[in-house]
Enzyme design. Structure first.
Site, PDB file in Angstrom:
ATOM      1  N   LYS A   1      25.033  85.641   2.693  1.00  0.00           N
ATOM      2  CA  LYS A   1      24.454  87.094   3.128  1.00  0.00           C
ATOM      3  C   LYS A   1      25.203  87.724   4.206  1.00  0.00           C
ATOM      4  O   LYS A   1      24.893  87.649   5.433  1.00  0.00           O
ATOM      5  CB  LYS A   1      23.065  87.136   3.301  1.00  0.00           C
ATOM      6  CG  LYS A   1      22.647  88.475   3.324  1.00  0.00           C
ATOM      7  CD  LYS A   1      21.098  88.927   3.769  1.00  0.00           C
ATOM      8  CE  LYS A   1      20.790  90.041   3.944  1.00  0.00           C
ATOM      9  NZ  LYS A   1      19.175  90.216   4.512  1.00  0.00           N
TER      10      LYS A   1
ATOM     11  N   ASP B   1      14.521  86.228   7.444  1.00  0.00           N
ATOM     12  CA  ASP B   1      15.854  86.366   7.958  1.00  0.00           C
ATOM     13  C   ASP B   1      15.387  86.107   9.507  1.00  0.00           C
ATOM     14  O   ASP B   1      14.930  86.957  10.340  1.00  0.00           O
ATOM     15  CB  ASP B   1      16.202  87.755   7.835  1.00  0.00           C
ATOM     16  CG  ASP B   1      16.554  88.175   6.502  1.00  0.00           C
ATOM     17  OD1 ASP B   1      15.990  87.223   5.405  1.00  0.00           O
ATOM     18  OD2 ASP B   1      17.848  88.670   6.158  1.00  0.00           O
TER      19      ASP B   1
ATOM     20  N   LYS C   1      23.726  83.978   7.047  1.00  0.00           N
ATOM     21  CA  LYS C   1      23.806  85.441   7.215  1.00  0.00           C
ATOM     22  C   LYS C   1      24.640  85.536   8.268  1.00  0.00           C
ATOM     23  O   LYS C   1      24.319  85.187   9.408  1.00  0.00           O
ATOM     24  CB  LYS C   1      22.249  86.008   7.165  1.00  0.00           C
ATOM     25  CG  LYS C   1      22.638  87.537   7.379  1.00  0.00           C
ATOM     26  CD  LYS C   1      21.066  87.992   7.119  1.00  0.00           C
ATOM     27  CE  LYS C   1      20.946  89.414   7.634  1.00  0.00           C
ATOM     28  NZ  LYS C   1      19.709  90.127   7.840  1.00  0.00           N
TER      29      LYS C   1
END
Lengths: 299, 301
Positions: free
Chosen positions: A235, A136, A199
């Site tokens: 996400k 991430d 995300k």
């Protein structure tokens, strides 16, 4: 700025329409068997996360055990991934050995992203080598807001390359991007640069994930798919702590992208306290009694 | 209605401002999620207002609010809790005219009886407030032990309590039910099921401006039988304080409460339903909602 990257032309976002559309998903009523199926799906989509300065190996071990068996004696699935800081990756790898739970790590000088590109890419390589199969990363919001889009693109592309076989989730930190138009542009840039997932947030600032922002990102994914035939995952992270809200997100995904994205490979929740709320809802369905998180392990 | 019948002098063309009675949860006044209501009438059959008919989901939300508030409420000093009780009494005293009038107009009280109920209500608040920093001394103990240790036993709040308010004495009954519960640091969800529920929400406005943190007292108006099984079965409720419970209600609560071994205490109704009497207050009424903790501490010579 990278010479071979043209700033994408993205449609402007009608803020009022996006807010209104997102608000509509709050009126969905999901009950009984559909609710139970949704709750199970949510668990399988959770990136069970601990990203605190006070994280210890013991806490990460405890979290991994909860990821493997969210509720003793129940048939609920395991979570999608455990998300930790890079130094905790070896511990998670040891605890999750023999399972298909992914190990996600926040690299690239999370949460600020304020480091040189060489330092950020180096951290990604070390984290992947340690055993993370999902990275991430945070984009450099300072560069983005300053209009240095080429640098943002280059950093994402370099990180994607450094990830190798690991999946890359690109955190836009939408709470700092000011406008939905910026969210749309950043989403498109991340996709163009090789993101497997986009995300919303680090979870360190507010607002984190909101339904309208997630909708804007889902629509970017949809338009990219319609144009290229390539799927990109989504996400939302931060602030999704109730099962009720998570079910609304699932309705939004289904109605924006379709059933193909209702899968842990293509949609995840970045959360910690969400899991216990979902477990409490499942226990309520099983026993008919309102449950208490005092009977559940911490997450 | 639900407002004073006194008219202002220049009101011949003025629209009456009617009051909406809602629930009191977490320091806010939400409507019931169910959208249902109960029509309340005065003792003469005149319409008072539509009162929220709380559902099991309202109860669930109230328990969440009560749980959230419990830690910090129990963490306040007993002296601070007693000050807040005194503040509640102050606020009620300053609004006693409107409550006396409401008791007469809605519940059919005589003026004398209404004054007596207000007096008893305010006095009972102050009386229990006084116990906040004393009940530990009275019920706690220094135990003689056969070793070189100090050994203390002290009562602590048990957690979240649901109280079924008395079905008579629409104002005094509320205090009688909630004061012994919250004085020790518990939080409470109060279920009000009688003919004059509007008074409970009027009283919630007093709580709201009494420095009482949101969530310490939550008031739901409705039918107790509708939420009874959920009260007994809720895993996050630690105890139940039940007034005027029927044998069937006692049985249902007892059976459901066994699941998480919650304490259920049934209070006796005072003789002749006289809630102003001393029978209806006691420091021993604090005890069903505390847990005793014993600590050993080595002596140093």
């Amino acid at each position: 700025m990278a010479t071979d990257y043209a700033i994408p032309r993205v449609p402007s976002v009608d803020r009022v329409a996006a807010d209104e559309r997102a608000a509509r998903f709050k009126s969905r009523s999901i009950k009984t068997t559909a609710k139970a199926a949704g709750l199970h799906l949510i668990i399988s989509m959770i990136d069970l996360t601990t990203l605190e300065g006070k994280d210890t190996p013991g806490k990460v071990r405890m979290l991994c055990r909860k990821a493997r068996q969210p509720l003793k004696g129940s048939d609920c699935p395991t979570v999608g991934a455990v998300c930790v800081y890079p130094p905790m990756v070896p511990i998670a790898k040891e605890e999750l050995k023999g399972t298909d739970i992914n190990i996600a790590a926040v690299a690239t000088y999370f949460p600020s992203g304020q480091a040189t590109i060489a330092e950020r890419v180096d951290e990604v390589r070390r984290t992947v080598d340690a055993g993370a199969n999902e990275i991430d990363m945070v984009i450099n919001r300072g560069s983005f807001l300053a209009g240095d889009y080429g640098r943002v693109f280059d950093e994402i592309a370099a990180t994607a390359e450094a990830c190798g076989k690991a999946h890359l989730k690109v955190i836009l930190e939408t709470g700092e991007l000011q406008t939905y138009d910026n969210v749309r542009l950043a989403s498109q840039m991340a996709i163009d640069a090789g993101a497997h997932f986009i995300k919303t947030s680090t979870g360190k600032i507010k607002p984190a994930a909101t339904m309208p922002v997630t909708l804007v990102m889902l629509e970017t994914i949809r338009d990219h798919f319609l144009k290229t035939g390539k799927m990109v995952g989504m996400k939302p992270a931060g602030g999704i702590s109730s099962a009720k809200l998570a079910l609304r997100y699932l309705a939004m995904v289904k109605e924006t992208l379709g059933d193909a994205w209702l899968d842990p490979d293509w949609f995840r929740f970045g959360a910690s306290s969400l899991l216990n709320d979902v477990l409490m809802q499942l226990e309520k369905q099983r026993t008919g009694r309102y449950h208490s998180d005092r009977y559940l392990s911490m997450s | 209605m639900a407002t004073s019948k006194k008219k202002s002098t220049a009101t011949s063309t003025r629209l009456e401002v009617l009051k909406t009675f809602k629930l009191y949860i977490g320091g806010a006044f939400p409507r019931t999620e169910s959208g249902r209501y109960i029509s309340e009438e005065t003792h003469k059959g005149e319409f008072v207002a539509n009162i929220c008919r709380a559902s099991r989901k309202d109860f669930r939300n109230a328990v969440v609010a009560a749980r959230k508030a419990q830690g910090s409420w129990a963490g306040r000093t007993p002296f601070n809790r007693s000050q807040i009780f005194y503040r509640m009494a102050e606020m009620l005293e300053s609004r006693r005219d409107s409550f006396e009038r409401a008791l007469q107009e809605r519940a059919g009280y005589t003026e004398k009886k209404a004054v007596a109920e207000l007096d008893a209500t305010i006095d009972r608040l102050i009386w229990y407030g006084g116990w906040a920093d004393k009940y530990i001394q009275v019920f706690g103990n220094v135990n003689p032990v056969a070793s070189a240790h100090f050994n203390f036993t002290m009562p602590e709040a048990t957690g979240v309590v649901t109280a079924l308010a008395p079905q008579k004495a629409p104002l005094l009954g509320l205090i009688t039910a909630l004061a012994p519960v919250i004085v020790s640091g518990n939080t409470v969800v109060l279920i009000v099921d009688h003919d004059h529920r509007s008074l409970a929400i009027d009283f919630a406005e007093v709580l709201h401006c009494s420095d009482l943190p949101g969530g310490v007292v939550n008031i739901l108006t409705g039918y107790r039988e509708e939420v009874l099984s959920y009260i007994g079965g809720h895993m996050d409720v630690d105890a139940v304080a039940a007034f005027d419970a029927t044998p069937a209600e006692k049985k249902e609560l007892g059976v459901e409460a066994a699941e998480n071994v919650k304490r259920v205490h049934f209070f006796e109704t005072p003789k002749k339903d006289d809630w102003t009497s001393d029978e209806a207050q006691s420091p021993y009424w604090i005890l069903p909602f505390v847990e005793f903790k014993t600590a050993w501490h080595p002596m140093a010579f």
